[in-house]
Design an enzyme around this catalytic site. Structure first.
Site, mmCIF file in Angstrom:
data_model
loop_
_atom_site.group_PDB
_atom_site.id
_atom_site.type_symbol
_atom_site.label_atom_id
_atom_site.label_comp_id
_atom_site.label_asym_id
_atom_site.label_seq_id
_atom_site.Cartn_x
_atom_site.Cartn_y
_atom_site.Cartn_z
ATOM 1 N N HIS A 46 6.904 -6.758 5.253
ATOM 2 C CA HIS A 46 7.653 -5.672 5.994
ATOM 3 C C HIS A 46 8.653 -5.133 5.280
ATOM 4 O O HIS A 46 8.680 -3.755 5.161
ATOM 5 C CB HIS A 46 8.057 -6.109 7.411
ATOM 6 C CG HIS A 46 8.657 -5.098 8.011
ATOM 7 N ND1 HIS A 46 7.911 -3.603 8.419
ATOM 8 C CD2 HIS A 46 10.114 -4.802 8.472
ATOM 9 C CE1 HIS A 46 8.994 -2.926 9.227
ATOM 10 N NE2 HIS A 46 10.318 -3.562 8.809
ATOM 11 N N CYS A 95 5.354 1.912 11.344
ATOM 12 C CA CYS A 95 5.167 1.379 10.171
ATOM 13 C C CYS A 95 3.508 0.864 9.819
ATOM 14 O O CYS A 95 3.293 0.261 10.768
ATOM 15 C CB CYS A 95 6.227 -0.013 9.812
ATOM 16 S SG CYS A 95 5.555 -1.049 8.387
ATOM 17 N N ASP A 148 17.745 -1.381 -7.291
ATOM 18 C CA ASP A 148 17.362 -2.689 -7.177
ATOM 19 C C ASP A 148 18.379 -3.513 -6.335
ATOM 20 O O ASP A 148 19.570 -3.301 -6.379
ATOM 21 C CB ASP A 148 17.122 -3.519 -8.472
ATOM 22 C CG ASP A 148 18.627 -4.136 -8.919
ATOM 23 O OD1 ASP A 148 18.556 -5.191 -9.027
ATOM 24 O OD2 ASP A 148 19.295 -3.256 -9.803
ATOM 25 N N CYS A 173 3.187 -5.132 10.343
ATOM 26 C CA CYS A 173 3.160 -4.543 11.610
ATOM 27 C C CYS A 173 1.933 -4.129 12.235
ATOM 28 O O CYS A 173 1.859 -4.194 13.516
ATOM 29 C CB CYS A 173 4.099 -3.311 11.289
ATOM 30 S SG CYS A 173 5.937 -3.286 10.818
ATOM 31 N N ASP A 217 16.831 -7.114 -16.538
ATOM 32 C CA ASP A 217 18.276 -7.292 -16.685
ATOM 33 C C ASP A 217 18.614 -8.003 -17.881
ATOM 34 O O ASP A 217 18.156 -8.809 -18.391
ATOM 35 C CB ASP A 217 18.867 -8.015 -15.341
ATOM 36 C CG ASP A 217 20.516 -7.774 -15.208
ATOM 37 O OD1 ASP A 217 20.768 -6.901 -15.971
ATOM 38 O OD2 ASP A 217 21.069 -8.100 -14.428
ATOM 39 N N CYS A 221 2.351 -1.155 7.555
ATOM 40 C CA CYS A 221 2.147 -2.319 6.820
ATOM 41 C C CYS A 221 1.432 -3.542 7.466
ATOM 42 O O CYS A 221 1.250 -3.362 8.643
ATOM 43 C CB CYS A 221 3.502 -2.973 6.339
ATOM 44 S SG CYS A 221 4.480 -3.737 7.533
#
Length: 436
Positions: free
Chosen positions: A358, A327, A289, A332, A114, A329
């Site tokens: 997560h 999920c 974002d 999880c 940015d 991940c």
């Protein structure tokens, strides 16, 4: 069944008919589109990203709670750094001496920095804005720091990100002075020209302009026209996510996305709510974002399709299920809601790491589902299914109903409310989409 070579040939033929663009440091190719929504590849110097995509924010050069290796595991394609903060500490000269931000933080994929312009809003009580630039009072030691378009680009050239943002004149959404928004719109274009002239690395760093104009249709149209005339490799839609109403928010995205070049990436800055990302993708945006997924994780709040799960709630104390049974991940697969409730309520440091992991996985999974739905030409069905999970009683907000109507997506049988917008009368240049 078609051979792999045949399928690849068909995809190549289809892509040849879809919008694309090529710049020295960015090649953008739309792979599929349905209505206003599209999915594309964006080839950057460090990585080829696929859109729509969510970019986690690493303000200080690090995404809080996650290592660079974990971000790769989660298949993040691009992450953010902040020019103002990195220029302040550790300093762009040090980062440059270390081989640039990619090397400094050990991140081999895409990077976006940015410009520091957002600090005009977030640190407004510490900033003075003039035609020359923005003078900040450092929140660290109180010293004065002048950030001009030239200095913003010099810092970003040192940081070496794949995508740099122009320094723009950001007006808080709460400002009610039309003259201030007009001033900022014209100044943003003048500052863009100064940023372009100051860029010493145009062949390996992309400079994105930022559309401003507040919530004024004419100013937004003017900003789009002026910035498109500069023929940049991609464009951002700024001035949102600052407290404006959702009805204003979607209209700005719809207008600007329709006015920007179809063959170049469109980045809606500061957007991180899953519902917002689904709606903006339907309206034709590509990149997002926000600190929201990681910040909310530090308060023990997990993201799920139904909305949010507040892990601190006593109901999860004996719940042996994962956060999300669909999920895959690490959090999880290995931890229960009961365990996470235990560590979150006791403030254990690992708690925020596990929930952050997560949440970022959820955001990456959401954008991947959007990509696949567009490729399979079932995006409207995906949107309806997503909203049915989030609003099972049919209480879909009016702004969502209106925005998706403009995107050509019918919510008949999903939402109780009907479209009531007059968007096409307000923005004559945007053509209606057939509803599916």
């Amino acid at each position: 069944m078609l051979s792999r070579a045949c399928r690849k040939s068909i995809i190549t033929m289809v892509c040849a008919d879809l919008p694309s663009s090529s710049a020295p440091a960015l090649k953008f190719q739309v792979l599929a589109q349905q209505g206003r929504a599209r999915t594309a590849t964006m080839k950057l110097p460090h990585y080829t990203a696929e859109t729509p995509m969510f970019m986690p924010v690493g303000t200080q050069g690090t995404v809080k709670g996650l290592t660079s290796q974990q971000l790769q595991e989660l298949d993040c394609h691009v992450i953010l750094g902040n020019t103002y903060h990195l220029g302040n500490r550790p300093g762009n000269e040090l980062v440059a001496a270390m081989g640039g931000l990619h090397s400094f933080i050990n991140w081999p994929r895409g990077m976006l920095t940015d410009s520091g312009g957002f600090q005009m809003v977030s640190l407004l009580h510490l900033a003075d804005i003039t035609e020359e630039g923005v003078t900040f009072q450092s929140p660290v030691d109180g010293s004065r720091m002048l950030l001009t378009p030239e200095q913003s680009i010099a810092i970003q050239n040192d940081l070496g990100a794949d995508i740099m943002m122009q320094l723009d004149d950001v007006v808080p959404a709460t400002n009610t002075d039309p003259a201030r928004f007009m001033e900022a719109t014209y100044r943003t274009t003048r500052w863009l020209d100064r940023c372009i002239a100051a860029n010493k690395r145009p062949n390996d760093q992309n400079l994105f302009p930022i559309v401003q104009g507040g919530f004024n249709i004419d100013l937004r149209e003017l900003s789009v026209q002026q910035l498109v005339a500069r023929n940049a490799p991609g464009y951002a839609i700024g001035g949102l996510a600052g407290g404006e109403t959702k009805d204003v928010f979607w209209r700005v995205v719809a207008q600007c996305a329709a006015g920007l070049p179809p063959g170049k990436p469109r980045y809606v800055m500061g957007i991180g709510y899953p519902l917002d990302i689904v709606v903006c993708s339907a309206l034709g945006a590509d990149m997002y974002d926000s600190v929201y997924p990681t910040r909310t994780a530090r308060f023990g709040v997990a993201l799920v399709d139904a909305g949010v799960m507040k892990i601190k709630h006593a109901a999860f104390a004996r719940d042996m299920r994962p956060i999300d049974e669909t999920c895959s991940c690490m959090t999880c697969k290995q931890y229960t809601r009961s365990y996470l409730h235990h560590v979150v309520t006791r403030g254990v440091a690992s708690a925020s790491i596990l929930v952050t992991y997560h949440n970022v996985a959820y955001m990456q999974g959401l954008t991947q589902r959007i990509q696949q739905a567009i490729k399979q030409q079932c995006f409207p069905d995906f949107v309806r299914q997503f909203l049915s999970g989030m609003f099972p009683a049919g209480d879909v907000p009016q702004w969502v109903v209106d925005a998706l109507d403009v995107a050509g997506i019918s919510l008949e049988g999903v939402a109780k409310l009907k479209p009531v917008h007059n968007f096409y009368e307000e923005v004559k240049s945007v053509k209606p989409m057939p509803v599916v």
